[in-house]
Design a protein around this motif. Sequence first.
Motif, PDB file in Angstrom:
ATOM      1  N   LEU A  38       0.722  -1.181  -0.125  1.00 50.00           N
ATOM      2  CA  LEU A  38      -0.153   0.090  -0.237  1.00 50.00           C
ATOM      3  C   LEU A  38       0.767   1.303   0.041  1.00 50.00           C
ATOM      4  N   SER A  39       0.121   2.525  -0.357  1.00 51.55           N
ATOM      5  CA  SER A  39       0.930   3.657  -0.251  1.00 51.55           C
ATOM      6  C   SER A  39       0.954   4.141   0.798  1.00 51.55           C
ATOM      7  N   GLY A  40       1.547   5.194   1.215  1.00 59.79           N
ATOM      8  CA  GLY A  40       1.479   6.001   2.670  1.00 59.79           C
ATOM      9  C   GLY A  40       0.198   6.506   2.773  1.00 59.79           C
ATOM     10  N   GLY A  41      -0.816   6.982   1.897  1.00 58.62           N
ATOM     11  CA  GLY A  41      -2.150   7.467   2.056  1.00 58.62           C
ATOM     12  C   GLY A  41      -3.074   6.217   2.220  1.00 58.62           C
ATOM     13  N   GLU A  42      -2.984   5.273   1.465  1.00 52.59           N
ATOM     14  CA  GLU A  42      -3.677   3.935   1.609  1.00 52.59           C
ATOM     15  C   GLU A  42      -3.567   3.268   3.069  1.00 52.59           C
ATOM     16  N   ARG A  43      -2.154   3.331   3.257  1.00 53.06           N
ATOM     17  CA  ARG A  43      -2.068   2.794   4.861  1.00 53.06           C
ATOM     18  C   ARG A  43      -2.517   3.535   5.913  1.00 53.06           C
ATOM     19  N   GLN A  44      -2.591   4.938   5.808  1.00 48.56           N
ATOM     20  CA  GLN A  44      -3.463   5.612   6.822  1.00 48.56           C
ATOM     21  C   GLN A  44      -4.816   5.720   6.865  1.00 48.56           C
ATOM     22  N   ARG A  45      -5.303   5.496   5.624  1.00 48.71           N
ATOM     23  CA  ARG A  45      -6.825   4.976   5.460  1.00 48.71           C
ATOM     24  C   ARG A  45      -7.095   3.739   6.145  1.00 48.71           C
ATOM     25  N   VAL A  46      -6.287   2.613   5.770  1.00 44.27           N
ATOM     26  CA  VAL A  46      -6.613   1.502   6.590  1.00 44.27           C
ATOM     27  C   VAL A  46      -6.379   1.658   8.163  1.00 44.27           C
ATOM     28  N   ASN A  47      -5.433   2.379   8.697  1.00 48.94           N
ATOM     29  CA  ASN A  47      -5.426   2.726  10.229  1.00 48.94           C
ATOM     30  C   ASN A  47      -6.720   3.372  10.463  1.00 48.94           C
ATOM     31  N   LEU A  48      -7.242   4.472   9.630  1.00 47.42           N
ATOM     32  CA  LEU A  48      -8.575   5.023  10.000  1.00 47.42           C
ATOM     33  C   LEU A  48      -9.577   4.184  10.105  1.00 47.42           C
ATOM     34  N   ALA A  49      -9.651   3.234   9.007  1.00 48.36           N
ATOM     35  CA  ALA A  49     -10.641   2.132   8.983  1.00 48.36           C
ATOM     36  C   ALA A  49     -10.849   1.243  10.089  1.00 48.36           C
ATOM     37  N   ARG A  50      -9.567   0.846  10.857  1.00 46.32           N
ATOM     38  CA  ARG A  50      -9.449  -0.017  11.842  1.00 46.32           C
ATOM     39  C   ARG A  50      -9.708   0.592  12.962  1.00 46.32           C
ATOM     40  N   ALA A  51      -9.510   2.164  13.139  1.00 45.98           N
ATOM     41  CA  ALA A  51     -10.025   2.547  14.424  1.00 45.98           C
ATOM     42  C   ALA A  51     -11.450   2.806  14.371  1.00 45.98           C
ATOM     43  N   LEU A  52     -12.036   2.944  13.275  1.00 49.71           N
ATOM     44  CA  LEU A  52     -13.659   2.973  13.186  1.00 49.71           C
ATOM     45  C   LEU A  52     -14.283   1.705  13.304  1.00 49.71           C
ATOM     46  N   ALA A  53     -13.560   0.467  13.184  1.00 49.70           N
ATOM     47  CA  ALA A  53     -14.216  -0.903  13.282  1.00 49.70           C
ATOM     48  C   ALA A  53     -14.566  -1.151  14.714  1.00 49.70           C
ATOM     49  N   GLY A  54     -13.875  -0.218  15.796  1.00 48.24           N
ATOM     50  CA  GLY A  54     -14.454  -0.238  17.241  1.00 48.24           C
ATOM     51  C   GLY A  54     -15.436   0.420  17.647  1.00 48.24           C
ATOM     52  N   ALA A  55     -15.978   1.184  16.359  1.00 49.63           N
ATOM     53  CA  ALA A  55     -17.340   2.104  17.003  1.00 49.63           C
ATOM     54  C   ALA A  55     -16.999   3.029  17.861  1.00 49.63           C
TER      55      ALA A  55
END
Length: 517
Positions: free
Chosen positions: A405-422
């Motif tokens: 993944l690119s840097g921007g894609e990785r950061q979006r994945v980190n954001l998605a992982r944080a959202l997964a905890g509601a």
Amino acid sequence: MNATEELLRVTGLTLGPVGGGPPVLREATLALGSGRVLGVVGRSGSGKSSLALSLLGHVRPGLERRSGTVEVAGLDPFDRAAARRLRGRVVAYLGQDPAACLNPALRIGTQVAEAVRLRSSGRSDVAGQVRSLLESVRLPADRAFLRRRPHQVSGGQAQRVALAAALAGGPRLLVLDEPTGSLDTVLAHQMRELLTALMRDGDRAAVLVSHDPDWVAALADEVIRLRDGRVIASGSPRAVLPKAHATAPAGRGDGGVARTADAGSRGELRVCDLSAAHGRGVVLHGVSLTVPAGTCMAVVGPSGSGKTTLARCLVGLHRVVRGTAGWRDGSGGPPGGSGRARAVQLVAQDSRGALNPRESVRTALTRPLTGLRGMSADEAAVEARRILGLVGLAPVMLSRRPGELSGGERQRVNLARALAGAPRVLVCDEITSALDPEIGAGVLESLTALRRSLGLTVLLVTHDLTEVARYADQVVVLDGGRVVESGPAGRVLTWPRHPVTRELVGRSPTGPARDPV
């Protein structure tokens, strides 16, 4: 180019994945003379860092040199024998993250002394050379500072220690890969002034990789722009760099709060008299703040002011000495309590380090869905696809690993992982500092859209006041672990009252501060 001596030449350099695949750098060609500075710009994933590392004869794991040559002072850095003669003595590298250059177990004085012994031709008076190097990068050379370890100095100081170690061998070519990306505006300006002074020696050249066009324009003699691994433009800074765009507070001058879908149901975040320490030293002193539900509060301040410590306290990663953090409805408990695992989620600065390189995106997202929210495997699979879409990524990303993944894609994945905890609250710690402005803005636009649609409360730790102007409703300024100023973002950026705030604003592209009226 300085006609006296050609220090660097790259001819037709192509780098690509081992075993095939699209190149990450395509037939790059450039030359650089002594006393000159070459700026390298381009979007995240354009090949900037791959080019920079190749100047030391290094390619990232999984990549290979397919064609082309590199010559530094007439030597090939890809040749092992030549590389030993070049690295540290003729060419030196300084990256964005000093943690990658400094050994956390060694004292500052020991680290610089080892660099002197390894790279310097003479072994006499090592202590004197250490003092001289530290003073050249505007650091103290007293016994107390020499005995500190990397975690006991600020980010700006750690970066200058890394620079002192890089200068130990008297290199003629400096490769600077985003060296100010993680620093606040004041420290970034100081680092730029320092590097400008170092470049006044007409015998030294530099390659400057940066997503900061203002700094490239100020320091570089010539610039190349990369896109998809290709050099698409080269020439003077005026010819290659985009024109600067003024940034206004985007209609937030009254400190208005953006409306959210269900903010009322989530309560407001309250931090009361929060104190924390590193060892015996107190680094947060009675910090209090209130973040209204569904709003974004930016936390800014000089390096070492306590911003990251505050963020880590709120997510339970740093022990609190005194104080509380919770919600108006009384839930939340003490910082770090077990009931906060879902309620407060962290999105960290280091997008690569925050993800397990061996795990797929699917695994990174489904773990909190099953572990924190009790979903079945089938339910988690469906929800992972939905959350990935919320942050603007396609389902095909689920099968990829962080290295793909690119840097921007990785950061979006980190954001998605944080959202997964509601979560109720997202704590975002310098999440765009390693990204170029366009990619970083895209991540923050996604964050803002999610905040409004989901009613999230966001605490945004940043050193970029442009981000504060665009995305924050409120701002709190820390200095020495204390809140020195707070208020609506528009007011603080336009009429700062405290000297620390005025200095931060004065060094920012948002423009100079106005005199209070």
